[in-house]
Design an enzyme around this catalytic site. Sequence first.
Site, PDB file in Angstrom:
ATOM      1  N   TYR A 253     -17.115 -17.779 -21.815  1.00 18.35           N
ATOM      2  CA  TYR A 253     -17.268 -17.126 -20.512  1.00 18.35           C
ATOM      3  C   TYR A 253     -16.886 -18.186 -19.489  1.00 18.35           C
ATOM      4  O   TYR A 253     -17.449 -19.296 -19.524  1.00 18.35           O
ATOM      5  CB  TYR A 253     -18.724 -16.730 -20.251  1.00 18.35           C
ATOM      6  CG  TYR A 253     -19.266 -15.586 -21.070  1.00 18.35           C
ATOM      7  CD1 TYR A 253     -18.887 -14.273 -20.810  1.00 18.35           C
ATOM      8  CD2 TYR A 253     -20.206 -15.812 -22.068  1.00 18.35           C
ATOM      9  CE1 TYR A 253     -19.413 -13.219 -21.547  1.00 18.35           C
ATOM     10  CE2 TYR A 253     -20.742 -14.764 -22.804  1.00 18.35           C
ATOM     11  CZ  TYR A 253     -20.340 -13.472 -22.534  1.00 18.35           C
ATOM     12  OH  TYR A 253     -20.864 -12.436 -23.257  1.00 18.35           O
TER      13      TYR A 253
ATOM     14  N   HIS B 216     -17.687  -4.385 -24.919  1.00 13.40           N
ATOM     15  CA  HIS B 216     -18.813  -5.286 -25.177  1.00 13.40           C
ATOM     16  C   HIS B 216     -19.871  -4.601 -26.059  1.00 13.40           C
ATOM     17  O   HIS B 216     -21.067  -4.814 -25.899  1.00 13.40           O
ATOM     18  CB  HIS B 216     -19.432  -5.744 -23.857  1.00 13.40           C
ATOM     19  CG  HIS B 216     -19.852  -7.190 -23.844  1.00 13.40           C
ATOM     20  ND1 HIS B 216     -19.080  -8.186 -23.325  1.00 13.40           N
ATOM     21  CD2 HIS B 216     -20.973  -7.804 -24.295  1.00 13.40           C
ATOM     22  CE1 HIS B 216     -19.701  -9.349 -23.448  1.00 13.40           C
ATOM     23  NE2 HIS B 216     -20.854  -9.145 -24.043  1.00 13.40           N
TER      24      HIS B 216
ATOM     25  N   LYS C 101     -10.608 -10.709 -23.880  1.00 12.10           N
ATOM     26  CA  LYS C 101     -11.485  -9.718 -24.530  1.00 12.10           C
ATOM     27  C   LYS C 101     -12.166  -8.831 -23.500  1.00 12.10           C
ATOM     28  O   LYS C 101     -12.849  -9.339 -22.601  1.00 12.10           O
ATOM     29  CB  LYS C 101     -12.568 -10.447 -25.341  1.00 12.10           C
ATOM     30  CG  LYS C 101     -13.645  -9.528 -25.924  1.00 12.10           C
ATOM     31  CD  LYS C 101     -14.613 -10.327 -26.777  1.00 12.10           C
ATOM     32  CE  LYS C 101     -15.629  -9.453 -27.463  1.00 12.10           C
ATOM     33  NZ  LYS C 101     -16.799  -9.151 -26.644  1.00 12.10           N
TER      34      LYS C 101
ATOM     35  N   SER D 123     -19.212 -17.543 -30.578  1.00 10.61           N
ATOM     36  CA  SER D 123     -19.597 -17.350 -29.177  1.00 10.61           C
ATOM     37  C   SER D 123     -19.871 -18.688 -28.486  1.00 10.61           C
ATOM     38  O   SER D 123     -20.428 -19.606 -29.091  1.00 10.61           O
ATOM     39  CB  SER D 123     -20.853 -16.476 -29.102  1.00 10.61           C
ATOM     40  OG  SER D 123     -21.337 -16.446 -27.779  1.00 10.61           O
TER      41      SER D 123
ATOM     42  N   THR E 146     -13.965 -13.790 -22.356  1.00 15.13           N
ATOM     43  CA  THR E 146     -14.504 -12.468 -22.035  1.00 15.13           C
ATOM     44  C   THR E 146     -14.144 -12.096 -20.607  1.00 15.13           C
ATOM     45  O   THR E 146     -14.392 -12.863 -19.674  1.00 15.13           O
ATOM     46  CB  THR E 146     -16.031 -12.456 -22.239  1.00 15.13           C
ATOM     47  OG1 THR E 146     -16.284 -12.758 -23.610  1.00 15.13           O
ATOM     48  CG2 THR E 146     -16.621 -11.098 -21.914  1.00 15.13           C
TER      49      THR E 146
HETATM   50  C1  LIG Z   1     -26.324  -9.528 -29.994  1.00 12.16           C
HETATM   51  C2  LIG Z   1     -24.935  -9.508 -29.426  1.00 12.16           C
HETATM   52  C3  LIG Z   1     -24.455 -10.621 -28.754  1.00 12.16           C
HETATM   53  C4  LIG Z   1     -23.159 -10.635 -28.243  1.00 12.16           C
HETATM   54  N1  LIG Z   1     -22.679 -11.768 -27.666  1.00 12.16           N
HETATM   55  C5  LIG Z   1     -21.432 -11.771 -27.119  1.00 12.16           C
HETATM   56  C6  LIG Z   1     -20.890 -12.927 -26.509  1.00 12.16           C
HETATM   57  O1  LIG Z   1     -21.508 -13.979 -26.479  1.00 12.16           O
HETATM   58  N2  LIG Z   1     -19.661 -12.830 -25.950  1.00 12.16           N
HETATM   59  C7  LIG Z   1     -18.915 -11.674 -25.985  1.00 12.16           C
HETATM   60  O2  LIG Z   1     -17.801 -11.616 -25.452  1.00 12.16           O
HETATM   61  N3  LIG Z   1     -19.395 -10.578 -26.613  1.00 12.16           N
HETATM   62  C8  LIG Z   1     -20.613 -10.595 -27.172  1.00 12.16           C
HETATM   63  N4  LIG Z   1     -21.077  -9.487 -27.811  1.00 12.16           N
HETATM   64  C9  LIG Z   1     -20.172  -8.323 -27.969  1.00 12.16           C
HETATM   65  C10 LIG Z   1     -19.373  -8.440 -29.273  1.00 12.16           C
HETATM   66  O3  LIG Z   1     -18.491  -9.527 -29.230  1.00 12.16           O
HETATM   67  C11 LIG Z   1     -18.570  -7.175 -29.569  1.00 12.16           C
HETATM   68  O4  LIG Z   1     -17.763  -6.858 -28.448  1.00 12.16           O
HETATM   69  C12 LIG Z   1     -19.410  -5.969 -29.947  1.00 12.16           C
HETATM   70  O5  LIG Z   1     -20.590  -6.360 -30.633  1.00 12.16           O
HETATM   71  C13 LIG Z   1     -18.591  -5.024 -30.825  1.00 12.16           C
HETATM   72  O6  LIG Z   1     -19.302  -3.860 -31.084  1.00 12.16           O
HETATM   73  P1  LIG Z   1     -20.097  -3.557 -32.456  1.00 12.16           P
HETATM   74  O7  LIG Z   1     -21.323  -4.421 -32.431  1.00 12.16           O
HETATM   75  O8  LIG Z   1     -20.402  -2.109 -32.306  1.00 12.16           O
HETATM   76  O9  LIG Z   1     -19.198  -3.861 -33.616  1.00 12.16           O
HETATM   77  C14 LIG Z   1     -22.343  -9.475 -28.365  1.00 12.16           C
HETATM   78  C15 LIG Z   1     -22.837  -8.365 -29.047  1.00 12.16           C
HETATM   79  C16 LIG Z   1     -24.101  -8.378 -29.584  1.00 12.16           C
HETATM   80  C17 LIG Z   1     -24.570  -7.176 -30.349  1.00 12.16           C
END
Ligand SMILES: Cc1cc2nc3c(=O)[nH]c(=O)nc-3n(C[C@H](O)[C@H](O)[C@H](O)COP(=O)(O)O)c2cc1C
Length: 355
Positions: free
Chosen positions: A130, A244, A220, A108, A156
Site C-alpha cells: 500500500y 478486495h 490490484k 502482503s 493496491t
Molecule cells: C483477511 C484478509 C486480509 C487481506 N489483506 C489484504 C492486503 O493486505 N492487501 C490487499 O491488497 N488485499 C488484501 N486482502 C484482499 C485479498 O488480497 C483478495 O483481494 C481477496 O481476498 C480475494 O477474494 P477471496 O478471499 O474471495 O478469494 C485481504 C483479504 C482478506 C480476507
Amino acid sequence: MREPIHPLDRMRAAARRSMPPSAWDYLMGAAVDEHTARRNSSRYAELPLLPRVCVDVSSVDTSCTLLGTELAAPILLAPIALQKLFHLDGEHGTLAGAAAGGVLPVISMESSVSLPDLTDAGTPFWSHLYIQRDRGLTRELVAQAEEADAGALMVTLDSPVAGARYRQDAAMLHLPDGVQRANLPPATAGRLTGGYLDPSVTWADIEWLVANTQLPVVGKGVLHPEDALRACAAGAAAVVVSNHGGRNLDTAAATVDCLPGVADAVAGRVPVLVDGGIRRGTDVLKAIALGASAVLVGRPYVWGLATGGAAGVRTVIDLLHDELAAAMALTGAPRLDRVDADLLTIFSVRGRPCR
Ligand SMILES: Cc1cc2nc3c(=O)[nH]c(=O)nc-3n(C[C@H](O)[C@H](O)[C@H](O)COP(=O)(O)O)c2cc1C
C-alpha cells in the site's frame, strides 16, 4: 445441518473450529452487509459452461508463464494480511505451501513475518504494497522487496480508506499480543485497519512508483475498464480485477462480471488477473475463458493454512489445480490457450454489465 460435500467446504468448517472466533470474523468478514463478497463467488456458479466433446484430452497442460515466472497452474495466492492470526507459521506456511504446489504467493505488506525473515529460502514470490503517506517509508518498503528478490510488486489501488467492516469490528479492534505488522513501524503496526492507508493516492503516485522501482508493478483492484487502461498508461505490468474480496465497497460489482470488459479494453497490452470468490476449478476455468491470464485465490488458502500449515495450503492448491485439469478435459480444452469465451454459453458471455 448436512455435512458439506466439497473438500474445500469441509476445510472451511475445520478452519473455523481451529482459530479464535475473532480471527475467523477478521478473515471472513467483508464490508457492510457483505453482498459483494457473497456475489463474487455465487456469480461463478451461475455461469453455465458449454463443453466441447471428442477432443483428445489424454494430456492436459495447466502450466503458464506470468511475468517471467513459470507456474504449474494459473493460480496465485492473494495478499492476505497478518497470517499469524490464523496459524503459528503465518506467512512461512503460505510461502512453503505455494512453492510445493507450484504457484506464486503474493506476500502482503501487512505480513506478520518481516520480508527479510520470510524470504531466506529463495522461493519465488511477489511482494505487495500500500503506498504510504510517508513516501520515504514507501521507498524503504520497495527497496526491501527488491532486496528480497520479489518477482513483482503488487500495489493496491482500491483502498483509499478502509471499508466499513462491521463483522470484523465487532470481533477485533486491536491485534492480539504476538501478532503485528512486521514490516511497519510500531505506530501503525498494532492498529487493525486504516493507519497504513493514504487517501490521497492518484495515478501520478502509481507513475512515481513505477519510476522508482526496477520491479514490474502490478495494479490490484480495478473494476472499470478505463481504470485498467489508466493503470497500463501509468506503467503497470499487469492489472488485477478485484474488489478486495468485498471488504471495501459493498454492492460493488462482482469481479467476474467486470472481467470481460477489462480484458477487452486492455486487449493484450498486459496480463489481466482476477480475484474474488474463486472456490472451484471451474471458477478458474471460467475466469481464463473470460480473459484472465491467471486468478488469485484469497480466503480458501488461509483455511488450508489454518488447518495444516504449509501442507494445508498445498492441499488447497492441489485441489483447485486438479479440478481445473478435469474441467479442461471435460470441456475439450487440453491447454490454457484453448480456453476461451466459447466455453461459456452465449447467454453468459453477452451479459457484460461492466461494458
Ligand atoms: C483477511 C484478509 C486480509 C487481506 N489483506 C489484504 C492486503 O493486505 N492487501 C490487499 O491488497 N488485499 C488484501 N486482502 C484482499 C485479498 O488480497 C483478495 O483481494 C481477496 O481476498 C480475494 O477474494 P477471496 O478471499 O474471495 O478469494 C485481504 C483479504 C482478506 C480476507
